[in-house]
Design an enzyme around this catalytic site. Structure first.
Site, PDB file in Angstrom:
ATOM      1  CD  GLU A  45       1.647 -83.123  52.462  1.00  0.00           C
ATOM      2  OE1 GLU A  45       1.898 -82.785  53.626  1.00  0.00           O
ATOM      3  OE2 GLU A  45       0.583 -83.691  52.130  1.00  0.00           O
ATOM      4  CE  LYS A 132      -0.015 -80.206  56.337  1.00  0.00           C
ATOM      5  NZ  LYS A 132       0.162 -81.654  56.110  1.00  0.00           N
ATOM      6  CB  CYS A 166      -2.132 -82.005  53.286  1.00  0.00           C
ATOM      7  SG  CYS A 166      -2.687 -83.661  53.703  1.00  0.00           S
TER       8      CYS A 166
END
Length: 334
Positions: A45, A132, A166
């Protein structure tokens, strides 16, 4: 005929803050993967720019008007990747020449907001982006939210490749949307693949009947200080980083996982280059028992609708939208 793909995870330390130099390092690392025959390589990430560790590790970072937090935000905003960023041209050229596919995350600037964006660089095509959808907890101080326009996959010769970031792996409807795309390989990007993150990655592989590359990073506080020095430094940012614990702060844990949820290869807390030859015929064998987008989906009971429009917050009167109301200043002159 059995289809196979040689996939790798490059578990390494990002270059914090200095994305310019981080891209140079990334190109060298992709070259290492090419040398060992990898066809697909994944990084953790926000590998380009590094994870904003001060949000978790620096006392007081969330205090209103904290000068160090503001300084670091300004640095990342200035360094962040842009649309059609010329700094990425050498990476794209390497991908084009070698045929490798590169999955890497970074800080992206969208107008005046930073987003946590994952990229798939593929030969002779523009990158696939995923922003995200929900920054987790303190991450909302630095990143804006993505929208449904970046829930995409890349159709490789050997199958579909997707990616999430994530804690998106705990969003059931996002998982359902991605499983519907029929991923053969999925990149799960994490800062550190902790035990519960590995659980989520293994669950995703089993539920989606796909191979998962759970990619983590390693990072030491000293590297944050080096990155800050590369971008010119700032006394407030320096004080904030020096207030963080010394030593290693991200601990890798990357893993390559099969569609049965079994770990094929796993890294520890140091630099590593994992590689595995993925037998994609295992996907079809697993689907005999479980297909969450097919015979286990019950579309007569459940329905998922996805808004894939880009949400910019401003809509112009074009493409069939209602015309705007005329203002007094628009009236024709007498």
């Amino acid at each position: 005929m059995t289809k196979r793909v040689k996939a790798a995870i490059y578990q390494a330390a990002p270059v914090p803050l200095c994305i310019d130099y981080g891209i140079e390092r990334l190109i060298e690392q992709v070259g290492d993967a090419i040398d060992i025959g990898a066809e697909l390589i994944a990084f953790g990430e926000t590998f380009l720019g590094g994870y904003p560790l001060w949000l978790d590790e620096a006392p007081g970072a969330a205090i209103w008007d904290h000068k160090g937090t503001q300084a670091l935000h300004s640095i990342i905003l200035d360094q962040a990747l842009r649309k059609n960023d010329p700094r990425l041209v050498p990476l794209q050229a390497l991908v084009d020449a070698s045929g490798i596919i590169v999955c890497v995350g970074g800080h992206e600037r969208v107008r005046s907001t930073i987003t946590n964006t994952q990229y798939i660089f593929r030969p002779a095509l523009p990158p696939v982006l995923h922003r995200k959808l929900v920054p987790t907890h303190g991450e909302r101080m630095i990143w804006g939210r993505g929208d449904g326009s970046t829930l995409e996959v890349h159709a490789a010769d050997w199958g579909n490749l997707g990616q999430l970031i994530c804690w998106e792996h705990w969003m059931p409807l996002v998982r359902a949307a991605m499983h519907h795309e029929g991923e053969a390989v999925h990149v799960a990007a994490w800062p550190t693949v902790r035990e519960v993150h590995l659980v989520a990655s293994r669950h995703y592989a089993f539920e989606g009947r796909c191979f998962v590359l759970a990619a983590g990073t390693i990072q030491d506080r000293s590297e944050l200080l080096e990155g800050l020095a590369r971008v010119g430094g700032d006394v407030d940012a320096l004080a904030l980083i020096k207030g963080m614990p010394e030593g290693q702060l991200q601990f890798g844990g990357s893993a390559i996982i099969g569609p049965d949820g079994v770990i094929i290869a796993e890294a520890r807390a140091d630099a590593d280059l994992l590689i595995a030859d993925l037998d994609l015929s295992a996907i079809g064998r697993g689907l005999a028992a479980l297909d969450t987008d097919g015979h286990y989906s019950r579309p007569d009971v459940f329905e998922l609708r996805i808004d894939r429009r880009a949400r910019t917050g401003v809509a112009n009167a074009i493409d069939g939208l209602a015309p705007r109301t005329r203002r007094k200043s628009d009236k024709p002159a007498d």
